[in-house]
Enzyme design. Sequence first.
Site, PDB file in Angstrom:
ATOM      1  CG  HIS A 193      -6.740   1.730   6.854  1.00 60.74           C
ATOM      2  ND1 HIS A 193      -7.254   0.584   7.390  1.00 60.74           N
ATOM      3  CD2 HIS A 193      -7.218   2.738   7.628  1.00 60.74           C
ATOM      4  CE1 HIS A 193      -8.023   0.883   8.417  1.00 60.74           C
ATOM      5  NE2 HIS A 193      -8.006   2.172   8.599  1.00 60.74           N
TER       6      HIS A 193
HETATM    7  C1  UD1 Z   1      -9.755   7.411   8.203  1.00 57.76           C
HETATM    8  C2  UD1 Z   1      -9.801   7.478   9.720  1.00 57.76           C
HETATM    9  C3  UD1 Z   1      -9.410   6.132  10.304  1.00 57.76           C
HETATM   10  C4  UD1 Z   1     -10.260   5.031   9.736  1.00 57.76           C
HETATM   11  C5  UD1 Z   1     -10.229   5.057   8.213  1.00 57.76           C
HETATM   12  C6  UD1 Z   1     -11.206   4.050   7.675  1.00 57.76           C
HETATM   13  C7  UD1 Z   1      -9.226   9.671  10.661  1.00 57.76           C
HETATM   14  C8  UD1 Z   1      -8.200  10.429  11.391  1.00 57.76           C
HETATM   15  N1  UD1 Z   1      -8.856   8.450  10.225  1.00 57.76           N
HETATM   16  O1  UD1 Z   1      -8.435   7.170   7.811  1.00 57.76           O
HETATM   17  O2  UD1 Z   1      -9.603   6.164  11.706  1.00 57.76           O
HETATM   18  O3  UD1 Z   1      -9.754   3.787  10.169  1.00 57.76           O
HETATM   19  O4  UD1 Z   1     -10.614   6.359   7.759  1.00 57.76           O
HETATM   20  O5  UD1 Z   1     -10.908   3.671   6.387  1.00 57.76           O
HETATM   21  O6  UD1 Z   1     -10.314  10.141  10.501  1.00 57.76           O
HETATM   22  N2  UD1 Z   1      -8.562   8.843   0.091  1.00 57.76           N
HETATM   23  C9  UD1 Z   1      -8.875   8.670  -1.222  1.00 57.76           C
HETATM   24  N3  UD1 Z   1     -10.149   8.252  -1.509  1.00 57.76           N
HETATM   25  C10 UD1 Z   1     -11.080   8.032  -0.549  1.00 57.76           C
HETATM   26  C11 UD1 Z   1     -10.712   8.197   0.791  1.00 57.76           C
HETATM   27  C12 UD1 Z   1      -9.438   8.614   1.098  1.00 57.76           C
HETATM   28  O7  UD1 Z   1      -8.089   8.868  -2.129  1.00 57.76           O
HETATM   29  O8  UD1 Z   1     -12.226   7.667  -0.878  1.00 57.76           O
HETATM   30  C13 UD1 Z   1      -7.221   9.341   0.407  1.00 57.76           C
HETATM   31  C14 UD1 Z   1      -7.313  10.800   0.903  1.00 57.76           C
HETATM   32  O9  UD1 Z   1      -7.265  11.669  -0.168  1.00 57.76           O
HETATM   33  C15 UD1 Z   1      -6.125  10.908   1.808  1.00 57.76           C
HETATM   34  C16 UD1 Z   1      -5.927   9.487   2.326  1.00 57.76           C
HETATM   35  O10 UD1 Z   1      -6.661   8.621   1.505  1.00 57.76           O
HETATM   36  O11 UD1 Z   1      -5.007  11.274   1.074  1.00 57.76           O
HETATM   37  C17 UD1 Z   1      -6.341   9.342   3.777  1.00 57.76           C
HETATM   38  O12 UD1 Z   1      -7.732   9.629   3.942  1.00 57.76           O
HETATM   39  P1  UD1 Z   1      -8.297  10.155   5.347  1.00 57.76           P
HETATM   40  O13 UD1 Z   1      -9.776  10.196   5.294  1.00 57.76           O
HETATM   41  O14 UD1 Z   1      -7.595  11.368   5.763  1.00 57.76           O
HETATM   42  O15 UD1 Z   1      -7.839   9.062   6.381  1.00 57.76           O
HETATM   43  P2  UD1 Z   1      -7.914   7.477   6.357  1.00 57.76           P
HETATM   44  O16 UD1 Z   1      -6.542   6.956   6.298  1.00 57.76           O
HETATM   45  O17 UD1 Z   1      -8.879   7.044   5.324  1.00 57.76           O
HETATM   46  N1  UDP Z   2     -14.193  -3.041   4.059  1.00 56.16           N
HETATM   47  C1  UDP Z   2     -14.840  -3.119   2.827  1.00 56.16           C
HETATM   48  N2  UDP Z   2     -14.070  -3.156   1.701  1.00 56.16           N
HETATM   49  C2  UDP Z   2     -12.713  -3.126   1.733  1.00 56.16           C
HETATM   50  C3  UDP Z   2     -12.070  -3.065   2.996  1.00 56.16           C
HETATM   51  C4  UDP Z   2     -12.844  -2.999   4.129  1.00 56.16           C
HETATM   52  O1  UDP Z   2     -16.064  -3.163   2.774  1.00 56.16           O
HETATM   53  O2  UDP Z   2     -12.095  -3.158   0.663  1.00 56.16           O
HETATM   54  C5  UDP Z   2     -15.014  -2.969   5.272  1.00 56.16           C
HETATM   55  C6  UDP Z   2     -14.676  -3.999   6.314  1.00 56.16           C
HETATM   56  O3  UDP Z   2     -15.312  -5.215   6.011  1.00 56.16           O
HETATM   57  C7  UDP Z   2     -15.192  -3.328   7.570  1.00 56.16           C
HETATM   58  C8  UDP Z   2     -14.879  -1.881   7.323  1.00 56.16           C
HETATM   59  O4  UDP Z   2     -14.739  -1.735   5.916  1.00 56.16           O
HETATM   60  O5  UDP Z   2     -16.591  -3.481   7.669  1.00 56.16           O
HETATM   61  C9  UDP Z   2     -13.616  -1.501   8.028  1.00 56.16           C
HETATM   62  O6  UDP Z   2     -13.219  -0.243   7.597  1.00 56.16           O
HETATM   63  P1  UDP Z   2     -11.713   0.250   7.678  1.00 56.16           P
HETATM   64  O7  UDP Z   2     -10.805  -0.888   7.816  1.00 56.16           O
HETATM   65  O8  UDP Z   2     -11.531   1.179   6.548  1.00 56.16           O
HETATM   66  O9  UDP Z   2     -11.732   1.153   8.997  1.00 56.16           O
HETATM   67  P2  UDP Z   2     -11.524   0.833  10.541  1.00 56.16           P
HETATM   68  O10 UDP Z   2     -12.498  -0.203  10.950  1.00 56.16           O
HETATM   69  O11 UDP Z   2     -10.102   0.429  10.742  1.00 56.16           O
HETATM   70  O12 UDP Z   2     -11.765   2.155  11.184  1.00 56.16           O
END
Ligand code: UD1
Ligand code: UDP
Length: 383
Positions: free
Chosen positions: A230
């Site tokens: 991601h």
């Molecule tokens: C964010 C964090 C990243 C973290 C990740 C965990 C920032 C800059 N990044 O990245 O550090 O590792 O979360 O997962 O804060 N979206 C959905 N549904 C959701 C969530 C997101 O559709 O429930 C879509 C949003 O609409 C957007 C994209 O995913 O288009 C990215 O979401 P965003 O929260 O901006 O960043 P992440 O890539 O999730």
């Molecule tokens: N995780 C989860 N379901 C998923 C993918 C990840 O519960 O489908 C959990 C994972 O086990 C870990 C956390 O989400 O505890 C990690 O989150 P993510 O990878 O989104 O963010 P990051 O740690 O890179 O910021």
Amino acid sequence: MLKVGSERRVKVVTIVGARPQFIKAAAVSRAIKARNIMVAKYAKEERTINEVIVHTGQHFDTNMSEVFFKEMQIPTPDYHLNINSMNHGAMTGRMLEKIEEVLLVEKPDYVMVYGDTNSTLAGALAAKKLHIKVVHIESGLRSYNMGMPEEINRILTDRISDILCCPTDTAVKNLKNEGYVLTNDYPLIVKTGDVMQDAALYYSTFSSQNSSIVKDLKLVDRDFVLCTVHRAENTDDPIRLRNIFGALQKISECMPVVIPLHPRTQKILSTIDLLIPNCGDKLMIIKPVGYFDMIELLKNTKIVLTDSGGLQKEAFFFSKPCVTLRDETEWRELIDLKVNIIAGSDKKSILAAFNDMQYTIIETDINVYGNGKAADNIIKNFK
Ligand code: UD1
Ligand code: UDP
């Protein structure tokens, strides 16, 4: 600080918004609840903690947010700001404005923020400007790649935090190297251990009763790969993304690959011309799963391939080797222990790393992330 009879209460506002923050906050909220019960029962400990939870709304799908509150019994947020799906500036700015409004009403003693997301930075900045003490959980991590939005968020958050809770010795060292100067005992740099270790230890004792995912995917007694992708540096670069999925497809010819796909990646895959054949039980692209399912996948997988920060550690907690689909990691100790390898996004490097790592045996008695008491070590600092 509020005085209630002879009891002192500390008010803490917790800011969460993204999936990994719910998992970390679950461990700390549990510790707060346990502490408050102990105070009420035995009055051994003078302070109770009144936690107010603010959900920024950054993650909002049921399986990216609500599922964690339910499964992990995180208290329902007191405030939900519904801010998501924007560019960084707009998202952080709107969160800053709304969090400030909450803080002006709640007037907490501390604001607690987790990790390195936009929700983290907005929470820390809103609090600091109001002269409220900021507690940063997962402080001191560095990738030394300023191209990552997370690196910017974590450096800025650390810089304005008052209590910097470091998960590892490396994190403490990183902060010391940056020359943090104490004024009236602050900032306080404490090594607490890792709250994700607390969560993994606690919830893994009953995850099997709450998940049938391994059986449902017909993976019982089969070797398989668990993979997540991601990170912006991968999803926003079609060349990197194609390479990664090319490697995963190749690997799936010899071992099933389960990919609970982040919505960010799902959206991008559907807009670029990246053809992923529906490979049935080989390349299993599924929706994001809850924490119990994730633990069960971790317990049963042969190897983890990921660009996630949290999952790299969880692979280690469950004694599984990990191939990191990035060019660097904040979790350096895993590389030093040779349980994790940096493969980047090059197809050949990923395949070579997978071949090298899949038979790695992980010693279970190495302790680099604490003993599952990180949350207790964190809440001790609320005075
Ligand atoms: C964010 C964090 C990243 C973290 C990740 C965990 C920032 C800059 N990044 O990245 O550090 O590792 O979360 O997962 O804060 N979206 C959905 N549904 C959701 C969530 C997101 O559709 O429930 C879509 C949003 O609409 C957007 C994209 O995913 O288009 C990215 O979401 P965003 O929260 O901006 O960043 P992440 O890539 O999730
Ligand atoms: N995780 C989860 N379901 C998923 C993918 C990840 O519960 O489908 C959990 C994972 O086990 C870990 C956390 O989400 O505890 C990690 O989150 P993510 O990878 O989104 O963010 P990051 O740690 O890179 O910021």
